[in-house]
Design a protein around this motif. Sequence first.
Motif, PDB file in Angstrom:
ATOM      1  N   ALA A   1       0.827  -1.207   0.000  1.00  0.00           N
ATOM      2  CA  ALA A   1       0.000   0.000   0.000  1.00  0.00           C
ATOM      3  C   ALA A   1       0.859   1.255   0.000  1.00  0.00           C
ATOM      4  O   ALA A   1       1.684   1.447   0.891  1.00  0.00           O
ATOM      5  N   ALA A   2       0.645   2.110  -0.989  1.00  0.00           N
ATOM      6  CA  ALA A   2       1.377   3.377  -1.079  1.00  0.00           C
ATOM      7  C   ALA A   2       0.516   4.502  -0.512  1.00  0.00           C
ATOM      8  O   ALA A   2      -0.615   4.714  -0.957  1.00  0.00           O
TER       9      ALA A   2
ATOM     10  N   GLU B   1       0.436   4.661   8.893  1.00  0.00           N
ATOM     11  CA  GLU B   1       0.358   4.101  10.241  1.00  0.00           C
ATOM     12  C   GLU B   1      -1.066   3.694  10.593  1.00  0.00           C
ATOM     13  O   GLU B   1      -1.301   2.621  11.170  1.00  0.00           O
ATOM     14  N   GLU B   2      -2.038   4.532  10.229  1.00  0.00           N
ATOM     15  CA  GLU B   2      -3.433   4.219  10.509  1.00  0.00           C
ATOM     16  C   GLU B   2      -3.883   2.980   9.748  1.00  0.00           C
ATOM     17  O   GLU B   2      -4.650   2.158  10.265  1.00  0.00           O
TER      18      GLU B   2
ATOM     19  N   LYS C   1      -5.125  -1.314  11.051  1.00  0.00           N
ATOM     20  CA  LYS C   1      -6.388  -1.961  10.696  1.00  0.00           C
ATOM     21  C   LYS C   1      -6.192  -3.216   9.848  1.00  0.00           C
ATOM     22  O   LYS C   1      -7.176  -3.813   9.392  1.00  0.00           O
ATOM     23  N   THR C   2      -4.935  -3.613   9.612  1.00  0.00           N
ATOM     24  CA  THR C   2      -4.678  -4.740   8.722  1.00  0.00           C
ATOM     25  C   THR C   2      -3.726  -5.744   9.368  1.00  0.00           C
ATOM     26  O   THR C   2      -3.191  -5.509  10.451  1.00  0.00           O
ATOM     27  N   SER C   3      -3.501  -6.840   8.663  1.00  0.00           N
ATOM     28  CA  SER C   3      -2.618  -7.893   9.174  1.00  0.00           C
ATOM     29  C   SER C   3      -1.156  -7.540   8.924  1.00  0.00           C
ATOM     30  O   SER C   3      -0.842  -6.543   8.256  1.00  0.00           O
TER      31      SER C   3
ATOM     32  N   VAL D   1       4.374   1.976   2.006  1.00  0.00           N
ATOM     33  CA  VAL D   1       5.481   2.799   1.540  1.00  0.00           C
ATOM     34  C   VAL D   1       4.941   4.203   1.285  1.00  0.00           C
ATOM     35  O   VAL D   1       3.765   4.374   0.937  1.00  0.00           O
ATOM     36  N   ILE D   2       5.777   5.204   1.480  1.00  0.00           N
ATOM     37  CA  ILE D   2       5.377   6.587   1.215  1.00  0.00           C
ATOM     38  C   ILE D   2       5.645   6.898  -0.252  1.00  0.00           C
ATOM     39  O   ILE D   2       6.743   6.653  -0.756  1.00  0.00           O
ATOM     40  N   LEU D   3       4.638   7.422  -0.928  1.00  0.00           N
ATOM     41  CA  LEU D   3       4.755   7.698  -2.361  1.00  0.00           C
ATOM     42  C   LEU D   3       4.051   8.996  -2.724  1.00  0.00           C
ATOM     43  O   LEU D   3       2.883   9.201  -2.395  1.00  0.00           O
TER      44      LEU D   3
END
Length: 317
Positions: free
Chosen positions: A58-59, A67-68, A72-74, A80-82
Amino acid sequence: MWLYLVTLLGLWTLLRLFRERQVVSHLQDKYVFITGCDSGFGNLLARQLDRRGMRVLAACLTENGAEELRKKTSDRLETVILDVTKTESIVAATEWVKVHVGNRGLWGLVNNAGISTPLGPSEWLNKEDFAKVLDVNLLGMIEVTLSMLPLVRKARGRVVNVSSIMGRVSFCGGGYCISKYGVEAFSDSLRRELSYFGVKVAIIEPGGFKTCVTSSDMLSSNVKMLWDQASSEVKEVYGKKFLLSYLAMIKSVEQMCSEDLSLVTDCMEHALTSCHPRTRYSAGWDAKLLFLPMSYLPTFLVDAVVYWTSMKPAKAL
């Protein structure tokens, strides 16, 4: 005669339903890279695919958004920051994806990142206002795609580009509709080129949905800012009545938008997991029953509908 036609139509419908229910194997081993996961469609799709057991990359634009999402996920999901407007950020994200996917390649690329503002009457805007939206929604999407294509081709995977029904019927000025028309054109040419390599390209065309980029408060603030920055000549020509009518139109459009974002993410998921994905997905009943049919009507009829629902009230005030 009619009995034969009805029978053929029924058989074709059953065959289509059967084909669309076929799912690709080993989903738990497939990597999907999604842009724009801070909120909205991207955020929901990342969580949805993660629950299904896929390996989501997830970007996000901000560290706070990343962080949020991780909360909420596994542990399978990686962030990554994009910033899709910066080449160096895209290059760094591509190298990060290469490390994660290894020899498997990238099964899915979902170009979801997008913005809607600046948006307003074209005469209130300048070239930079158009460029700001195009840099994210179109040029950024193109650069991300070109950078990730070798990885997608290696996996014989999928490219899913998020357009809009506004890529068929343009209702407002600014770069948003232009960018979505561009997404449609780029996706069509890309689909034909990549079919040689077994890569499938799908276009998602959402109707009206309530997300952070379609908030009436945000859009109204944007329009008011453009009005404040407009020249005295523009203000004199358009008048305060036009401004109020435009703001009222934005408010009325938001009231018709759906809050069920899963109608869109379900289309994205199908495009990524079905053995036989569609070329285009129209998400939302307004897209299916109103905007899509409108796109096939004669231009003068579409112009009349848009005029009477937006511009005409300004003259009536």
